[in-house]
Structures are given as structure tokens and as C-alpha cells.
Write an enzyme that holds these catalytic residues in place. Sequence first.
Site, PDB file in Angstrom:
ATOM      1  CG  HIS B  44      53.782  55.128  29.610  1.00  0.00           C
ATOM      2  ND1 HIS B  44      52.875  56.149  29.779  1.00  0.00           N
ATOM      3  CD2 HIS B  44      53.552  54.625  28.367  1.00  0.00           C
ATOM      4  CE1 HIS B  44      52.138  56.270  28.689  1.00  0.00           C
ATOM      5  NE2 HIS B  44      52.522  55.354  27.823  1.00  0.00           N
ATOM      6  CG  HIS B  90      49.943  61.565  23.662  1.00  0.00           C
ATOM      7  ND1 HIS B  90      50.398  61.981  22.448  1.00  0.00           N
ATOM      8  CD2 HIS B  90      50.753  60.539  24.001  1.00  0.00           C
ATOM      9  CE1 HIS B  90      51.420  61.235  22.067  1.00  0.00           C
ATOM     10  NE2 HIS B  90      51.656  60.357  22.985  1.00  0.00           N
TER      11      HIS B  90
END
Lengths: 232, 726
Positions: B44, B90
Site C-alpha cells: 500500500h 477503500h
Amino acid sequence: MPKIKAGVIVFPGTNCDRDTYYALKQTMGCEVDSVWYETKTLRKYQLIVIPGGFSYGDYLRAGALARFSPVMEALREYTEKKGLILGICNGFQILLEAMMLPGAMQRNDTLKFICKDVQVRVERNDTPFTLLYKKGDRIQIPIAHAQGNYYGSEQTLASLEKQNQIVFRYCDESGNTTEQSNPNGSLHNIAGLCNSETTILAMMPHPERASDSTLGNDEGRKIFLSIKKALS
Amino acid sequence: MDNVEKILKELNLTGDEYKKITGYIGREPNITELWIFSAMWSEHCSYKSSRPYLKRMPSSGKDVLIGPGENAGVVSIGDGLAVVFKMESHNHPSFIEPYNGAATGVGGILRDIFTMGARPVAILDSLRFGEPDDDKMKYLIDGVVAGIAGYGNCMGIPTVGGEIYFDAAYKDNILVNAMAVGVVPDDRIFLAKASGAGNPVFYVGSKTGRDGIHGATMASASFTDETAVLKPTVQVGDPFMEKLLMEACLELMKTNHIVAIQDMGAAGLTSSSVEMAAKGGLGIEIDLDKVPQREEAMLPYEIMLSESQERMLLIAKKGHEKAVEAVFRKWNLDVSQIGRLIESPEIIVKANNRVQARLPLTVLVDEAPVYTRYARMPVSVTTTATTNASEEIPEPKDYDSIFIQLLSSPTIGSKRWAYEQYDHSVGTDTVIKPGADAALIRIKGTRKGIAITTDGNSRYTYLSPYAGSGIAVCEAARNIACIGARPLAVTDCLNFGNPENPDVMWQFIESINGITSACLAMGIPVVSGNVSFYNETEGTSIYPTPVIGMVGIMDTLRERITPDFKDNGDSIILLGETLDECGGSEYLKLVTGKISGRPPRVSPEMEKRVIDLLHAMNKMHMVKSASDCSEGGLAVTVARCAIAGNKGAKLNMQWRYRPDLELFSESQHRIIITAAHKHVDKIKKMAQQNDIACKMIGMVGGRRLIVNNRVSVSVEDLRNAYHRGL
């Protein structure tokens, strides 16, 4: 003639203050101040607008905390001097919580936030806020709220009707106040109320979003122009 | 450390990565340090599987002020103004806890925008769900939409667009991508690049709790049954707090008190402090005892890794501390000086008067591993993506019925049920509202408008990641063009499965190549973006889903075009060519339930010519309405224009293919426009000069949509079908 002085109250979570500021300038050409919620006097204004938003986040009831803020004391003093107050959306909720108008707001009967254009009928044009409309005019105007379901006891509603305090009602395209045209479950299709002296107008729809033809709708513009005329 | 292997597994680090760490720092890291590494080296934060490929995409252009690498991309729009925008995923948090997952997705992307000094003016959301027919999925849909609404509405930033697709491929891994756009004077852009050793470091906003501690790690691993246990790691959003934080930051940014600022997003205090210092070639020293905390006895690594929302880290100028504090106090926010910049390029973390971690920044940032993962074309591409889909579709006996079914299918049907929950008119700048090809936001004080859209049909990308990704770019550009604007720049959100799976890696590389060639051909730079890997559950990956967010510019709002039919008697004209292309189409899926066949051909060069032609015709005031052809084909486009304008239409098609295939084919690079009859010859001539197919296919009028002797449906029935909802 001196310019009209208007104040737009800004609570920490107010979010329509800049829109309202812009609309007042554009439509009324007046002097406008953003008035921080800690302000202690509003004496210099002829018009106070409590704009939309989420005053204190509104995790409790919309407007429930705002009524305890310093500016509300100043607002009461201002009311005694018969200054004009326009409460829009969260402004309506705050005026109810502060008991400056009767009744309460509940969550929309759909239980969801609703943002769309609705139709409202002008019930009276003898207020400083509506004098440029004709009685019975139907205007298209956007709503954007989660708690706009007006509630009043039978007694309250009877009194509002009797004293002719209902200024706007949700209606259909033909001007009929039907259940289907009522977006949020408000009793008596109430979209806007005034006090008995007609110095305070509180409404759920957003006239500042319907005051500019670029946005495809300026049917709410006459509310501001009416105020200007009334104050001139 | 005892039991290193177990800890590494928990931290999602490999044994090799651990060896690298000890090699670089010349010792065993302590637990706090290891957590810092696990966050900074996570997929990430480090983009370790994607970095080499992302570099292929064009990121420069004459209007680009800031490209990838900052919190968001920045592009000049003239008049001393710039737009700032980015899209982010998300996904995993939203699957675990839909309301807060989606809400904090919106919160995070908004911080990326105002961190740079820009006031956000619009939010868009690109959502992918499973078929909306089971209770779990309905719960997820309701929660996600309510979460987006809850956050954006309270912030007072209009949610003006996006897309929602439904497909079984997302049953166990929904996608929630949020895009935000802001506007900033081009000389007031704030960066995350620290400067000035000795300058104080301030923490502002919400207090730190234990929420989201595994956030970056969770986003870097696949879903299993155990993931549900991670519910406590989903952050809880507080939009009121974020509203205060935004106003306070924007107020502070009008002064000269600060030198750098970054929000605490993924990996919280760790990534914000490390990245800011590293970008400035400096070091940073922070004292965790000074971090405002809302839970007791938090360990150093917990404070460093917390992803509590609504927090920012900023570097002030020495001597301006009091002024900075005063602004945040006014907005009733916590503000605490937690450290300072130092010359030595390292991070020193203290707590309880002891050094808890001391690491060189270059190792954390520049030496993060890069993996060239093995890529291989999946077998499914050769078996399912090469067939002629049309051969599998029987011609319908009842055209009206199939048309109505198509129009009311979840993916094609109106998304009014969602966007009516979003405040899309706050800000009084939304000139074109949700429901059109793209949204249009005006910029007060100028004549300009910003057009915004998101696009990405993952059935096409599943069948051909290269073509599908090119189509996403083309369709976004076409949507921008259809409201009268010119494409300016792109942000992308690349949602893929597990990159350790060679099939997925192949899809990813092909997709990057597709985006790259389309953007190059059309001269549209990619200025920001986000990669979301590990969208797989129990070994099954989602469809490869690159989502393109595009921003366009309109010099004067008078040039705007809307899709609704305007006047009876106007000619309906199809720009572009219809081919027999039902592969991966909504029609194929409706009739056969299959996602197969060759997806539509894509030619970015052709796309550019079509939109340039539309632009030229619009300059000559000949275009009364425009809308692009996409899912459901030209029949669906005409129906939408009819519903929006509340006017019928009569089409006289000259069939080249079987009528149903021609009506519902999803061939690209096509636009339906209407024009006054007197302009038709001129329009045809201009199209011919630009080598674009152009046919007058019908006329606006009446109360029904009639197509030859095949279709006849009232506008009222079309509307009811289209707005039926889920």
C-alpha cells in the site's frame, strides 16, 4: 440610501454559509458579514441568516447544541428589536431547538438524506420574505436534509393554521398539497414557517441554491428580493 | 526478538525482507522499528509490485503543475487557478464495515485535497457491488451509499457523480473508490516537502486511538474468513471533526506560518513523518508522549501505526508556533508540537524519555523492495474472450420487453436512488447535476467550469485488460466532451487481485499499457492515482478494475451541453460507427447470463477525432444535446435523452446488422447528438472531412420512442423502467 447590512451566522459545522453569503451579495447587493458563533451582539444588522449545515456535527439532534452558543443570546436580543431572521435548513432546526418557533424536526420518514428539487406553494405573501410572490405561487426549489420531517402537536398545528404561520407547503406540480408530494413526512406538508410577527422565516428548502439561472433554477430568488424590498 | 517468524507473518513481511532490513541497519530491529518497516514497505505504501509499471504512464504536459508522488495531482486551468484531484480505494474496510469504510474513504481523499491548500469542490464515487439480490449485498450497498452521504454531506462538499456497476465478481470483495477535486490559486499550493532543520513539527486534529492499526497491512493482503475479525481495525469517521480540520488548515494556509503539511492516511504518523522528512532530505525527531491520545497505555508502535482519522502533521516555521496554535484553538482542535526537523536524515521516535526507534529514512523510503512479479496470460482470455458473442444471442420476439429489461437493469438503470442521498447541490456550483454524462462545477469569479467523470467497465477489462483500459480512458474523455468540455488530465484507481498470482500480474501490466497508449494518443496526462492489490477472497480475484477519473475544462459555461432532447423536430444524429460488438455487453449478460466474447474495439485516435469534431461543432452552436453511447448501446442512450428531455423520438434505422445487435451493440467512439434540421448538412460535411461516420437516424417528437417497426414504448414507461431502482 445606505446599503442593507446582513449577517450570516457561522457555527463550526455550518456549511452553507459561503453559498448564502454569495447569494445575498448577488441578489440583494447588500453588505454581508460572516458572523462567528461566539459573537455577542447583532445590533448592527437588519437581516440575520442562519444557514444550512451541521452546526455541531449534529450527532445528537440537528441544532440541539447550537442553541446553547453565545450568538443565540444575541439573536434573542436582536429579535426583540424586530430584526429580520431567515433560517434555512439547519437554521430552521436551530430556531426550533431554541424555541423561537414551535414544533420539532424528526428524521425524514424515508430515514434517508434527501437531496432533490421539490415544489412548494407560497401560502402567504404578506411577509417581508415573500412579498414579491403571489399567494398560491408554486416554486421549484431544492431540499437537502436528513431531518426535515416537521412535527407539532395537534394544538401547535391548529395554532399555526389559525395564525396563518405556514408560509410554504410541499405540493405537486399542480400546486396540490398531496401526500405524494411531501418528501419527508412533514405534518400539514409544512416546508416553511414564520412567527406571528412575520419577522422570522424558517424553511427547509434552500433558496440560496435556487437564485441563479446558471444553476438552472432561480425560483427562490424572490425571497431575497422580497427582503430587500421590505428593508428598503 | 523471539519468535521472529510469527511476528513477520503478522506484519506481512517476508524472511528476505527481514534479512534486507538487518543488512541495511546493521542490527536486529526492535519491535517498534519492525512495525515501521512493515508499514513503509507494505504494498500500500511502497507500491513494490507496481512501481516500475506505473512509470510508463505519461504524467507530464504543459498544464501539469504537480504530477504523481504528492498527495494529489495539480493541473493549471488558467486565471491563476489550478485543480487538485485524486482517486483512492477503500475496498477492504468497506466490505468489513460498509458505512464507516466508505465514509472514511471519502474523508481520506478529501484530506489529500485540502492538504495541498485547495478547497474541495466535488466528490465522485466509483462503486462495484455483487448482484443486488441477496440481503448481505443490499446491506453493503445501503451502508456504503449512506457512509458516503454521511461524510460528504456533513462536510458540505457536493457528491456530483461516479458510477455503480453490479457483477457477481464483486460478491465477496466490493470496490469503493472515492475521487475528490479541489481548486487552489496556483501560487498557494502546499506540499509535503519538509524544509528547515529545527522547524517544529505539529500534530493537529483528532486524538490518536488504536483504530486502523493494521490498515496499510490489511490493504496489502487477501481476504480470508479471518479478515472479518479485523472489524476493529476499520476506522470510524467523524466528518464534523474533518470539517473543523479543513477550515482550520485552509485558514492557516492563507498565512505564511507553515512550510509543509501532510495528512495522516495509511500508516498514519509513520508515513506522514517519514515521507515529509525524506522529501526534504532532512530527518525528523518526534516524541510520542506529546501525541494527543484517546486511549490509555498505547504502545509506541500503536501510536506510530494508528490510522485514526481526521489528523494532520505539519511543519511550521520556527518562531511561528503561537500563531499556528491560535488557529487550531479557534476551531477547538487539538494541536501539539510533537517534534522537530533535524539535519541527520533519520527518524528518531521517543517515548517515556527513551529512544524507541531510530532508522535511516533512505532505507525506509528508497530501499523498499521492488518486485518484478511473474506475469502470464490467463487461460480464460483465450477461451472466453475470443468468441463472437452475437452468435449466442437469439433475436428477441418482443423488442419492447427486452429494451425495458435492459433499461431497468441495475447497472444501466438510473442511480437516482443513490445520488438523491448525496447532497449534490451544496456549494451552489453544480451546473450539471448527477445523471448526465459528466458533472460540471463552475468556478465563481470566472466564466470557467470543471467537468468531472469516472469510468471503468470491468467486463471489458476482464475479457481484455488492454482494450478495456483503453476504453475506460476513451469513455471518460467522451463523457467530458459530451457536456462541452475538453479533457485535461486523469487520476486512476487500479483495483486488482493478488499480484503474486501471474494471471493478475498480466492483467495489471496489460491494463497499464492500455491506459498508457490511450492517454498518449489523446495527449491526456495521468497526474495522480492509487493501486489497490489483493482484491481477492479465498483465492478468487475480482475482475481487473482500473477506474479512470478524468477532469476537463470549459472556458465558458455558455458552452455546456446537456443530454436531454430539447425541441420537437430536432434531428437525431449518430456520430461514429456501429459494429456488431456485443462481447462483454450488458445485452449479452441480460439474455445469456454470460460475460464473454470479444469486447468492443478501441481506437484512441478515433476517439480524439470524434470528440474534437463534437467540440468544433459546439463552437459553432450547432449541438443542442449530446450523450455518449456506452452500456446498452445507442438505444439506451436515445432513451436516456428522451427521458431527460421528456420528449419522444422516432428513429428510422437502416439496418446493417440484425436490429437487436445494432441497437444494443456497445461499439465505442459514438455520440448521439441533436441539432436543428438546418444544421444537418453542415454537420455531415464536417464529419466527412474528419473521416467520422455520421448518420441522421431520426427526429425528436411525440410521446413515444419508436424505432422502425421494432420498438414502440411511451416515454412514461421508459422513465418508470429507468428510475425503477434496485
